[in-house]
Design a protein around this motif. Structure first.
Motif, PDB file in Angstrom:
ATOM      1  N   ILE A 363       0.824  -1.207   0.000  1.00 53.94           N
ATOM      2  CA  ILE A 363       0.000   0.000   0.000  1.00 53.94           C
ATOM      3  C   ILE A 363       0.861   1.262   0.000  1.00 53.94           C
ATOM      4  O   ILE A 363       0.563   2.241  -0.700  1.00 53.94           O
ATOM      5  CB  ILE A 363      -0.957  -0.023   1.215  1.00 53.94           C
ATOM      6  N   GLU A 364       1.947   1.266   0.771  1.00 56.29           N
ATOM      7  CA  GLU A 364       2.796   2.456   0.828  1.00 56.29           C
ATOM      8  C   GLU A 364       3.423   2.779  -0.519  1.00 56.29           C
ATOM      9  O   GLU A 364       3.746   3.933  -0.803  1.00 56.29           O
ATOM     10  CB  GLU A 364       3.897   2.276   1.887  1.00 56.29           C
ATOM     11  N   GLN A 365       3.598   1.781  -1.375  1.00 56.31           N
ATOM     12  CA  GLN A 365       4.197   2.013  -2.680  1.00 56.31           C
ATOM     13  C   GLN A 365       3.274   2.794  -3.608  1.00 56.31           C
ATOM     14  O   GLN A 365       3.727   3.381  -4.593  1.00 56.31           O
ATOM     15  CB  GLN A 365       4.554   0.666  -3.341  1.00 56.31           C
ATOM     16  N   VAL A 390      -2.106  13.293  -6.120  1.00 57.28           N
ATOM     17  CA  VAL A 390      -3.050  13.476  -5.016  1.00 57.28           C
ATOM     18  C   VAL A 390      -2.299  13.753  -3.719  1.00 57.28           C
ATOM     19  O   VAL A 390      -2.629  14.689  -2.978  1.00 57.28           O
ATOM     20  CB  VAL A 390      -3.938  12.216  -4.868  1.00 57.28           C
ATOM     21  N   GLU A 391      -1.289  12.934  -3.427  1.00 56.45           N
ATOM     22  CA  GLU A 391      -0.538  13.102  -2.186  1.00 56.45           C
ATOM     23  C   GLU A 391       0.161  14.451  -2.134  1.00 56.45           C
ATOM     24  O   GLU A 391       0.196  15.114  -1.090  1.00 56.45           O
ATOM     25  CB  GLU A 391       0.485  11.961  -2.058  1.00 56.45           C
ATOM     26  N   ARG A 392       0.687  14.902  -3.252  1.00 55.65           N
ATOM     27  CA  ARG A 392       1.409  16.173  -3.312  1.00 55.65           C
ATOM     28  C   ARG A 392       0.446  17.343  -3.065  1.00 55.65           C
ATOM     29  O   ARG A 392       0.752  18.247  -2.282  1.00 55.65           O
ATOM     30  CB  ARG A 392       2.090  16.305  -4.677  1.00 55.65           C
ATOM     31  N   LEU A 401      -3.731  12.276   4.116  1.00 52.88           N
ATOM     32  CA  LEU A 401      -4.154  11.269   3.153  1.00 52.88           C
ATOM     33  C   LEU A 401      -3.942   9.888   3.751  1.00 52.88           C
ATOM     34  O   LEU A 401      -2.882   9.597   4.309  1.00 52.88           O
ATOM     35  CB  LEU A 401      -3.349  11.409   1.857  1.00 52.88           C
ATOM     36  N   SER A 402      -4.971   9.042   3.637  1.00 52.06           N
ATOM     37  CA  SER A 402      -4.892   7.674   4.157  1.00 52.06           C
ATOM     38  C   SER A 402      -5.375   6.709   3.084  1.00 52.06           C
ATOM     39  O   SER A 402      -6.424   6.922   2.472  1.00 52.06           O
ATOM     40  CB  SER A 402      -5.754   7.540   5.420  1.00 52.06           C
ATOM     41  N   ILE A 415      -9.322  11.470   2.793  1.00 45.87           N
ATOM     42  CA  ILE A 415      -8.635  12.765   2.883  1.00 45.87           C
ATOM     43  C   ILE A 415      -9.317  13.559   3.982  1.00 45.87           C
ATOM     44  O   ILE A 415     -10.535  13.808   3.927  1.00 45.87           O
ATOM     45  CB  ILE A 415      -8.706  13.542   1.546  1.00 45.87           C
ATOM     46  N   ALA A 416      -8.565  13.950   5.014  1.00 43.71           N
ATOM     47  CA  ALA A 416      -9.081  14.753   6.125  1.00 43.71           C
ATOM     48  C   ALA A 416      -8.556  16.173   5.962  1.00 43.71           C
ATOM     49  O   ALA A 416      -7.352  16.421   6.098  1.00 43.71           O
ATOM     50  CB  ALA A 416      -8.661  14.166   7.454  1.00 43.71           C
TER      51      ALA A 416
END
Length: 421
Positions: A363-365, A390-392, A401-402, A415-416
């Motif tokens: 998942i982390e990848q 998205v993460e950026r 982000l989770s 996304i919180a």
């Protein structure tokens, strides 16, 4: 504190020895003179006066007196030396004579020998309360001095920390003052140089990306035009059009990933309406089934274009990889609600599909650039930048982000985001 106590003890020792010795010499000399020159009939009244007013007692010295050693005091040897130099080498000292405690000194009047007893309080140095008072004063001064020094050291570090935090948030911090200690000057100078270098890198990247957009998309447009005019079969034409569209999409992903998010452009955004628009657009795509649970009138601070790109990337990621096993349908659940957290209330956005999901150890990848979990999510074309974009963008919006697998299969992305004031 230890150095201070040692210093006070050292500095006080000499004056206290001298003062005590001079007091003993003065008392003995004056008492002997008074007894020598007073009339015999008045000596009894004189002795009573010395006892009542001065705390001085005079006793005859007998050879049978029970005499204890002098007081056990580190100053006593030096006091004895000074007193004997003035009163004579045969002067004796005692801490108790005949069972009576006190400070006893012997002296002679002609051939008669006497004891003179002083109260010990008159010869004592600093008391425990006085030492405690001085220690408290010095302790308070030490704490104040330490606080001042600590503030002088910590203030530049606090500025450096705040400036580093601004860089992490995508802002350009004000130049740090290049003053103070040598280490602080070097650190601030290096940090200011780093900020300038990063700004130059951002400017150079913007120029390079503009060139890439022009240099690559112009030939693609020409190829598309020539393809339309070429005499090709439908199958060949559709294949080449698909390849051109794929290359154009990859270029767009590169540009989206590298494009900076300016926090200065953040305004209150109706994230509820934005999600509803994206959900309606997704429903119009073939093979898409969208279920929404979106709370109304939730506002967040951000850039509308970037947030729309984030939602569209999540929906596109689910469309490509989240097909329900055994069907050609992609089911997506989109939800929005307000959730209390340790950092205050947050707008919680969830996008979930019912696809095969991703192995837990991989998942982390997913958030790394140029990464696609083909083994778990099926084959797909692209540069592997969707979730990296998205993460950026999410990090620039001070959001969290989770990514994880949902119960029953599929991928869940949360996304919180902080609510707008």
């Amino acid at each position: 504190m230890a150095s201070w106590i040692g210093m006070i003890n050292r500095v006080q020792r000499g004056p206290q020895v001298e003062q005590t010795a001079q007091l003993v010499i003065s008392v003995v000399t004056i008492t002997r003179a008074a007894l020598t020159h007073s009339a015999p009939e008045l000596r009894r009244e004189l002795l009573f006066e010395l006892v009542s007013n001065e705390g001085i007692r005079i006793f005859p010295l007998e050879d049978s007196d029970l005499v204890d050693p002098p007081p056990d005091n580190p100053l006593m040897p030096e006091i004895e030396r000074i007193v004997k130099d003035k009163l004579g080498a045969d002067t004796r000292f005692s801490s108790r004579v005949g069972g009576v405690a006190g400070f006893w000194i012997s002296f002679n009047i002609d051939d008669d020998k006497y004891w003179l007893m002083l109260e010990r309080e008159r010869l004592s140095g600093l008391t425990g309360v006085q030492w405690l008072g001085w220690a408290t004063v010095v302790g308070v001064l030490s704490v104040l001095g330490a606080a001042l020094i600590s503030s002088l050291v910590n203030l530049p570090l606090a500025r450096l920390t705040a400036a580093a935090r601004e860089i992490a948030q995508g802002k350009r911090p004000s130049p740090l003052p290049e003053k103070g200690s040598k280490e602080i000057i070097e650190a601030n100078r290096s940090f200011n140089q780093m900020v300038d270098d990063l700004q130059q890198v951002e400017s150079d990247r913007a120029v390079i990306l503009a060139g890439i957009s022009h240099d690559l998309r112009t030939p693609l447009a020409r190829m598309q035009l020539e393809l339309e005019m070429a005499q090709l079969g439908n199958e060949a034409r559709e294949g080449m059009q698909s390849d051109i569209a794929q290359m154009d999409a990859i270029i767009g992903q590169f540009l989206d990933y590298a494009k900076p998010t300016e926090t200065a452009t953040f305004v209150p955004i109706d994230i509820s309406g934005l999600l509803e628009d994206s959900a309606r657009a997704a429903e119009r795509l073939p093979g898409m089934k969208v279920k929404c649970e979106i709370a109304r009138d939730i506002l967040v601070m951000g850039n509308a274009t970037d947030l729309r790109r984030v939602i569209n990337n999540l929906i596109e990621n689910a469309r490509r990889y989240g097909q329900t096993p055994g069907t050609d349908v992609t089911e997506i659940d989109i939800s929005l609600r307000v959730k209390p957290t340790g950092h205050g209330k947050r707008a919680l956005i969830e996008v979930q599909d019912r696809g095969p999901g991703v192995p837990a150890d991989q998942i982390e990848q997913l958030l790394k650039p140029f990464t696609r979990m083909d083994t778990a999510r099926g084959q797909a074309n692209g540069a592997g930048l969707g979730l990296a974009i998205v993460e950026r963008v999410v990090s620039r919006h001070h959001a969290e982000l989770s990514v994880g697998n949902r119960e029953g299969g599929g991928l869940r992305i949360q996304i919180a985001m902080p609510l707008a004031e």
